[in-house]
Design a protein around this motif. Sequence first.
Motif, PDB file in Angstrom:
ATOM      1  N   LEU A   1      46.273  48.485  70.147  1.00 47.65           N
ATOM      2  CA  LEU A   1      46.453  49.046  68.819  1.00 47.65           C
ATOM      3  C   LEU A   1      46.353  47.991  67.710  1.00 47.65           C
ATOM      4  O   LEU A   1      46.103  48.316  66.565  1.00 47.65           O
ATOM      5  CB  LEU A   1      47.799  49.748  68.727  1.00 47.65           C
TER       6      LEU A   1
ATOM      7  N   THR B   1      47.466  64.030  77.430  1.00 45.69           N
ATOM      8  CA  THR B   1      46.231  63.472  76.891  1.00 45.69           C
ATOM      9  C   THR B   1      45.674  62.488  77.892  1.00 45.69           C
ATOM     10  O   THR B   1      46.423  61.908  78.695  1.00 45.69           O
ATOM     11  CB  THR B   1      46.463  62.812  75.516  1.00 45.69           C
TER      12      THR B   1
ATOM     13  N   ARG C   1      41.994  53.783  72.127  1.00 40.44           N
ATOM     14  CA  ARG C   1      42.918  53.546  71.009  1.00 40.44           C
ATOM     15  C   ARG C   1      43.352  54.866  70.382  1.00 40.44           C
ATOM     16  O   ARG C   1      44.528  55.044  70.050  1.00 40.44           O
ATOM     17  CB  ARG C   1      42.266  52.655  69.952  1.00 40.44           C
ATOM     18  N   GLU C   2      42.434  55.798  70.232  1.00 40.81           N
ATOM     19  CA  GLU C   2      42.791  57.111  69.683  1.00 40.81           C
ATOM     20  C   GLU C   2      43.804  57.825  70.583  1.00 40.81           C
ATOM     21  O   GLU C   2      44.768  58.424  70.101  1.00 40.81           O
ATOM     22  CB  GLU C   2      41.536  57.973  69.523  1.00 40.81           C
ATOM     23  N   ALA C   3      43.579  57.749  71.906  1.00 37.56           N
ATOM     24  CA  ALA C   3      44.487  58.417  72.842  1.00 37.56           C
ATOM     25  C   ALA C   3      45.873  57.786  72.819  1.00 37.56           C
ATOM     26  O   ALA C   3      46.893  58.496  72.786  1.00 37.56           O
ATOM     27  CB  ALA C   3      43.903  58.366  74.258  1.00 37.56           C
TER      28      ALA C   3
ATOM     29  N   ASP D   1      42.451  67.228  78.213  1.00 34.18           N
ATOM     30  CA  ASP D   1      43.408  66.940  77.141  1.00 34.18           C
ATOM     31  C   ASP D   1      44.275  68.145  76.804  1.00 34.18           C
ATOM     32  O   ASP D   1      45.289  67.996  76.111  1.00 34.18           O
ATOM     33  CB  ASP D   1      42.673  66.484  75.880  1.00 34.18           C
TER      34      ASP D   1
ATOM     35  N   SER E   1      47.192  56.089  70.389  1.00 35.41           N
ATOM     36  CA  SER E   1      47.801  56.405  69.095  1.00 35.41           C
ATOM     37  C   SER E   1      48.484  57.766  69.138  1.00 35.41           C
ATOM     38  O   SER E   1      49.540  57.961  68.519  1.00 35.41           O
ATOM     39  CB  SER E   1      46.736  56.375  67.987  1.00 35.41           C
ATOM     40  N   ARG E   2      47.899  58.719  69.893  1.00 37.37           N
ATOM     41  CA  ARG E   2      48.547  60.024  70.048  1.00 37.37           C
ATOM     42  C   ARG E   2      49.869  59.878  70.792  1.00 37.37           C
ATOM     43  O   ARG E   2      50.859  60.534  70.448  1.00 37.37           O
ATOM     44  CB  ARG E   2      47.624  60.999  70.784  1.00 37.37           C
TER      45      ARG E   2
ATOM     46  N   HIS F   1      37.489  52.371  71.561  1.00 41.28           N
ATOM     47  CA  HIS F   1      37.711  53.315  70.464  1.00 41.28           C
ATOM     48  C   HIS F   1      38.419  54.569  70.957  1.00 41.28           C
ATOM     49  O   HIS F   1      39.436  54.992  70.373  1.00 41.28           O
ATOM     50  CB  HIS F   1      36.375  53.684  69.812  1.00 41.28           C
ATOM     51  N   ASP F   2      37.901  55.182  72.025  1.00 40.55           N
ATOM     52  CA  ASP F   2      38.497  56.413  72.547  1.00 40.55           C
ATOM     53  C   ASP F   2      39.901  56.151  73.084  1.00 40.55           C
ATOM     54  O   ASP F   2      40.809  56.972  72.902  1.00 40.55           O
ATOM     55  CB  ASP F   2      37.622  57.002  73.655  1.00 40.55           C
TER      56      ASP F   2
END
Length: 247
Positions: free
Chosen positions: A246, A137, A208-210, A124, A212-213, A205-206
């Motif tokens: 998302l 990322t 979606r976080e990525a 990352d 979102s970045r 979960h992981d």
Amino acid sequence: MASDQDVTYPPVDVLKPVAENIWIVDSGPQQAMGLSLPVRMTVIRLASGDVWLHSPTRFNAELRREIEILGPIRHIVAPNVAHWTHLKDWQSRCPAAVTSAAPGLRERAQVKAAGLRLDRDLTDAPPDSWGDEIDQTIIPGGAGFHEVAFLHRPTRTLILTDLIQNLEPHKLSLGTRLFAKLTGVQAPDGKAPAYLRLVIRMRRHDAREAVSRLVAWAPDRVIFSHGRWLERDGTEQMRRAFRWLLG
């Protein structure tokens, strides 16, 4: 029946400017699992003068000469576990280039059998050699899938590989056109194909976080490997393309 030129985005295997210090190379068609797909490489000239190749397409000596007018090719990037087949040809002609690969690529049996040299695994955190200009990322998935996404900060250009595909039906053979429709990657509503969405949801979960970045980076445009890329309204287009993840 679509011809090779119909499938691709001619002229092929030449540099096409996108924004300052960033170009694309349209190539192909790439044959995969009975499909005939357009394929694309992204080229960036760094402030150092060095050139960065993302997901190299088929090697062409004239294309290499054209790129080297921009500067020496110092970086070759394999951004996911599928886009590596042309790396060895570019490595042999660009011996000074460092090859950076998505996590897990070096473990693939096909990669080992091919004797492909991978100099480092991407994380990352961008390496010092391009970190002043390019963010990155990793978007994870199940079954060993990883794709590394990049943002060229000076031009607000997001560079993906397979996370968005946007195939135009009129450019495709019947079989590939059916694939595009069934997997949800038919233009103008391109997104990750259904099988890839399934894999990514295994680490929802992981992932979606990525993603979102990526949206938070607020790109102006989005380049990817297959189909018509997104030349404007990049942030809003990203939200649309990743509604499945998302919400």
